[in-house]
Write a protein that holds these residues in place. Sequence first.
Motif, PDB file in Angstrom:
ATOM      1  N   PRO A   1      -0.024   3.490  -3.468  1.00  0.00           N
ATOM      2  CA  PRO A   1      -1.063   4.027  -2.570  1.00  0.00           C
ATOM      3  C   PRO A   1      -2.439   4.192  -3.200  1.00  0.00           C
ATOM      4  O   PRO A   1      -3.414   4.350  -2.471  1.00  0.00           O
TER       5      PRO A   1
ATOM      6  N   LEU B   1       0.842  -1.208   0.000  1.00  0.00           N
ATOM      7  CA  LEU B   1       0.000   0.000   0.000  1.00  0.00           C
ATOM      8  C   LEU B   1       0.872   1.250   0.000  1.00  0.00           C
ATOM      9  O   LEU B   1       0.511   2.272  -0.590  1.00  0.00           O
TER      10      LEU B   1
ATOM     11  N   VAL C   1      -8.133  -2.699  -2.868  1.00  0.00           N
ATOM     12  CA  VAL C   1      -7.704  -3.887  -2.120  1.00  0.00           C
ATOM     13  C   VAL C   1      -8.863  -4.880  -2.018  1.00  0.00           C
ATOM     14  O   VAL C   1      -9.980  -4.495  -1.660  1.00  0.00           O
TER      15      VAL C   1
ATOM     16  N   SER D   1      -3.967   1.906  -4.988  1.00  0.00           N
ATOM     17  CA  SER D   1      -4.543   0.588  -5.298  1.00  0.00           C
ATOM     18  C   SER D   1      -5.885   0.370  -4.627  1.00  0.00           C
ATOM     19  O   SER D   1      -6.137   0.885  -3.534  1.00  0.00           O
TER      20      SER D   1
END
Length: 199
Positions: free
Chosen positions: A82, A78, A86, A84
């Motif tokens: 940053p 992450l 999830v 992304s």
Amino acid sequence: MKDILLTILRNKNTNTTDFRKVADDLALLLANETAHCLKKQKISVQTPLAKTAGYKIKNNIALVPILRAGLALLPAFLKTFPESSVGFIGLKRDEKTYEAKLYYKNIPKISTRDNVIILDPMLATGGSLVEAIKILMTAGAKEENIIYIGVVSAPEGLANLKKHFPKIQTIIAAHDQKLNKNKYILPGLGDFGDRYFKT
Ligand code: PRP
Ligand code: URA
């Protein structure tokens, strides 16, 4: 560096505090290597003095830790990626049959172009990973765009993965020798989830 960190993880005398710290450091190295492998897009950027060329990662990223142990790799990924999304896949190996049983699933929207990065430190028989990939491909992921990130693999697990999904990319810190009769990786590092989560 990778080998030094791995040696600390393998050592049965490494305490939980150090195991967690070193796992996090190794995850950052793996995340950096992942960044090298992803397609980049050329962009232009204005510095305070001039316009120049730069790069950004081309497509969206979905990070998918396999619960539990995959959670250990998530903070570093992450930090590196940053933006992304999830997703989570909960799989637990049955202690007698060694088959992976699904107990939780929460997958974000995935398009065929997205980079899908599966996080799970241990690849033993490959049953958990193969199951996770099937779920992600059903959700829209393209095989070529899936990358598996691991810490230690066994040849049996890699062969299983390649048999089912030959186009999956892998980034794995160590390729170990074999599985023991209980399907644990040798020499391995023991049970990653138990050591990381102190259970
Ligand atoms: C471990 C590990 C992988 C799986 C690998 O998880 O984190 O998910 O086993 O084994 P396989 O390749 O033979 O499927 P486990 O099922 O022990 O659950 P945990 O993460 O909750 O400890
Ligand atoms: N899961 C682990 O955590 N370690 C192994 O060696 C095999 C499966």
